[in-house]
Scaffold this motif. Sequence first.
Motif, short mmCIF file in Angstrom:
data_model
loop_
_atom_site.label_atom_id
_atom_site.label_comp_id
_atom_site.label_asym_id
_atom_site.label_seq_id
_atom_site.Cartn_x
_atom_site.Cartn_y
_atom_site.Cartn_z
N ASN A 125 -63.43 -4.60 -114.47
CA ASN A 125 -63.17 -3.42 -113.64
C ASN A 125 -61.67 -3.35 -113.32
O ASN A 125 -61.22 -3.72 -112.23
N LEU A 126 -60.90 -2.86 -114.29
CA LEU A 126 -59.46 -2.75 -114.09
C LEU A 126 -59.12 -1.72 -113.01
O LEU A 126 -58.21 -1.93 -112.22
N GLU A 127 -59.86 -0.63 -113.00
CA GLU A 127 -59.56 0.44 -112.06
C GLU A 127 -59.70 -0.03 -110.61
O GLU A 127 -58.89 0.31 -109.75
N GLY A 128 -60.73 -0.81 -110.34
CA GLY A 128 -60.94 -1.31 -108.99
C GLY A 128 -59.80 -2.20 -108.53
O GLY A 128 -59.30 -2.06 -107.40
N LYS A 129 -59.36 -3.10 -109.41
CA LYS A 129 -58.24 -3.98 -109.06
C LYS A 129 -56.95 -3.19 -108.93
O LYS A 129 -56.11 -3.47 -108.06
N TYR A 130 -56.80 -2.18 -109.78
CA TYR A 130 -55.60 -1.32 -109.72
C TYR A 130 -55.53 -0.61 -108.36
O TYR A 130 -54.47 -0.57 -107.73
N LYS A 131 -56.63 -0.07 -107.91
CA LYS A 131 -56.65 0.62 -106.61
C LYS A 131 -56.38 -0.34 -105.46
O LYS A 131 -55.72 0.03 -104.48
N ASP A 132 -56.90 -1.56 -105.59
CA ASP A 132 -56.63 -2.56 -104.54
C ASP A 132 -55.14 -2.85 -104.41
O ASP A 132 -54.61 -2.97 -103.30
N TRP A 133 -54.46 -2.96 -105.56
CA TRP A 133 -53.03 -3.23 -105.53
C TRP A 133 -52.26 -2.04 -104.94
O TRP A 133 -51.32 -2.23 -104.17
N GLN A 134 -52.66 -0.84 -105.32
CA GLN A 134 -51.92 0.33 -104.84
C GLN A 134 -52.08 0.49 -103.31
O GLN A 134 -51.19 1.04 -102.66
N LYS A 135 -53.17 0.01 -102.75
CA LYS A 135 -53.34 0.05 -101.30
C LYS A 135 -52.35 -0.87 -100.58
O LYS A 135 -52.12 -0.74 -99.38
N LYS A 136 -51.79 -1.81 -101.33
CA LYS A 136 -50.82 -2.75 -100.75
C LYS A 136 -49.38 -2.45 -101.16
O LYS A 136 -48.44 -2.81 -100.43
N LEU A 137 -49.22 -1.79 -102.32
CA LEU A 137 -47.88 -1.67 -102.90
C LEU A 137 -47.33 -0.26 -102.95
O LEU A 137 -46.14 -0.08 -103.23
N HIS A 138 -48.15 0.73 -102.74
CA HIS A 138 -47.68 2.11 -102.93
C HIS A 138 -46.48 2.42 -102.02
O HIS A 138 -46.47 2.06 -100.84
N PRO A 139 -45.46 3.08 -102.58
CA PRO A 139 -44.25 3.38 -101.79
C PRO A 139 -44.52 4.19 -100.53
O PRO A 139 -43.77 4.06 -99.54
N ASP A 140 -45.54 5.03 -100.52
CA ASP A 140 -45.83 5.83 -99.33
C ASP A 140 -46.20 4.95 -98.13
O ASP A 140 -46.07 5.39 -96.97
N LEU A 141 -46.65 3.75 -98.40
CA LEU A 141 -47.07 2.86 -97.32
C LEU A 141 -45.89 2.20 -96.61
O LEU A 141 -46.07 1.63 -95.52
N VAL A 142 -44.72 2.27 -97.19
CA VAL A 142 -43.56 1.57 -96.61
C VAL A 142 -42.43 2.57 -96.30
O VAL A 142 -41.26 2.17 -96.25
N HIS A 143 -42.77 3.84 -96.09
CA HIS A 143 -41.72 4.84 -95.88
C HIS A 143 -40.94 4.61 -94.59
O HIS A 143 -39.82 5.12 -94.43
N THR A 144 -41.51 3.85 -93.66
CA THR A 144 -40.79 3.54 -92.41
C THR A 144 -40.12 2.16 -92.44
O THR A 144 -39.48 1.78 -91.46
N LYS A 145 -40.27 1.45 -93.55
CA LYS A 145 -39.71 0.10 -93.65
C LYS A 145 -38.25 0.16 -94.13
O LYS A 145 -37.67 1.23 -94.31
N SER A 146 -37.68 -1.00 -94.32
CA SER A 146 -36.28 -1.11 -94.74
C SER A 146 -36.10 -0.59 -96.17
O SER A 146 -37.05 -0.51 -96.95
N GLU A 147 -34.86 -0.27 -96.51
CA GLU A 147 -34.55 0.20 -97.86
C GLU A 147 -34.87 -0.89 -98.90
O GLU A 147 -35.26 -0.57 -100.02
N ARG A 148 -34.69 -2.11 -98.48
CA ARG A 148 -34.98 -3.23 -99.37
C ARG A 148 -36.45 -3.25 -99.75
O ARG A 148 -36.80 -3.35 -100.93
N GLU A 149 -37.32 -3.10 -98.77
CA GLU A 149 -38.76 -3.14 -99.06
C GLU A 149 -39.20 -1.88 -99.80
O GLU A 149 -40.12 -1.93 -100.63
N LYS A 150 -38.57 -0.75 -99.53
CA LYS A 150 -38.89 0.47 -100.26
C LYS A 150 -38.60 0.29 -101.75
O LYS A 150 -39.37 0.74 -102.61
N GLU A 151 -37.50 -0.37 -102.03
CA GLU A 151 -37.14 -0.62 -103.43
C GLU A 151 -38.15 -1.56 -104.08
O GLU A 151 -38.58 -1.33 -105.22
N TYR A 152 -38.53 -2.62 -103.36
CA TYR A 152 -39.54 -3.55 -103.88
C TYR A 152 -40.86 -2.82 -104.16
O TYR A 152 -41.51 -3.04 -105.19
N ALA A 153 -41.27 -1.96 -103.23
CA ALA A 153 -42.54 -1.26 -103.37
C ALA A 153 -42.52 -0.32 -104.59
O ALA A 153 -43.50 -0.25 -105.35
#
Length: 267
Positions: A125-153
């Motif tokens: 189930n690649l799609e399920g794992k892919y969605k799990d990662w995006q819930k942690k890594l998507h750039p929209d989730l760190v829009h209030t964080k530092s520029e450094r973390e935005k770049e990492y995301a």
Amino acid sequence: MWKRKLLSPISTALRRRSLPAPASHLPIHSSSQLGSSRLSSRREIRRPSGSERCYLLENLHLASRSYCSQPAEDSAARCWNCGSAAQSSPFLACNSCRSVQPVDSSVDYFQIFGLEKKYEIDGINLEGKYKDWQKKLHPDLVHTKSEREKEYAAEQSARVIDAYRTLSNPLPRAIYVLKLEGVNVDEEETVSEPELLTEILEIREAVEEAADSQALNQIRSQMEEKLKHWSKSFANAIHCGKLEDALVCVRRMKYYTRVNEQITKKL
């Protein structure tokens, strides 16, 4: 005459002193006892050989290192934000502070999805794992964080997307597997095999002359069967370490995939 009488007892005494002791007074040893005593004496004085001395020194060195080495967790990756040690692998996001971590190029696409490094991934189930990662890594989730973390995301999210697209499709997955084996595939390579060239030209002509979507779907079904066949052949070639045969399979898969893309545009 008296001289002879005087000398005879002296000579007799000398002979008696030079005679060996009677056998009854000598210690009796069998040949096996003598051999074992000699071996035991040799064992007692034998010094270790050069290789044995090296072995002993190496073990002593390892033993000393085991007492002064740092704990295993000290060598683990740590979060750039809170300093917590990685609790799982791959370390794309921190479990403690939720910060997205910088991209580690040594982590391959199979590791991102927790898969064994092999071509066959049916039933995963690649799609399920892919969605799990995006819930942690998507750039929209760190829009209030530092520029450094935005770049990492942004970098981590893009890499997970590429990993998902690569592994979910047989042809890109095969090309990626060959890349991990040190074989680069020229995706712009022209057809050089006369038999394959003739087949591809006939298929393209059939696509151009197809009267309706039913005819196109029929051709596409044929291409899908060919792709399955060469996909299995690729898996067998990789399993046996036959990289040249695997490369031939990829060439076939590449041209059949292009035919399907052409059909999709016409539908």
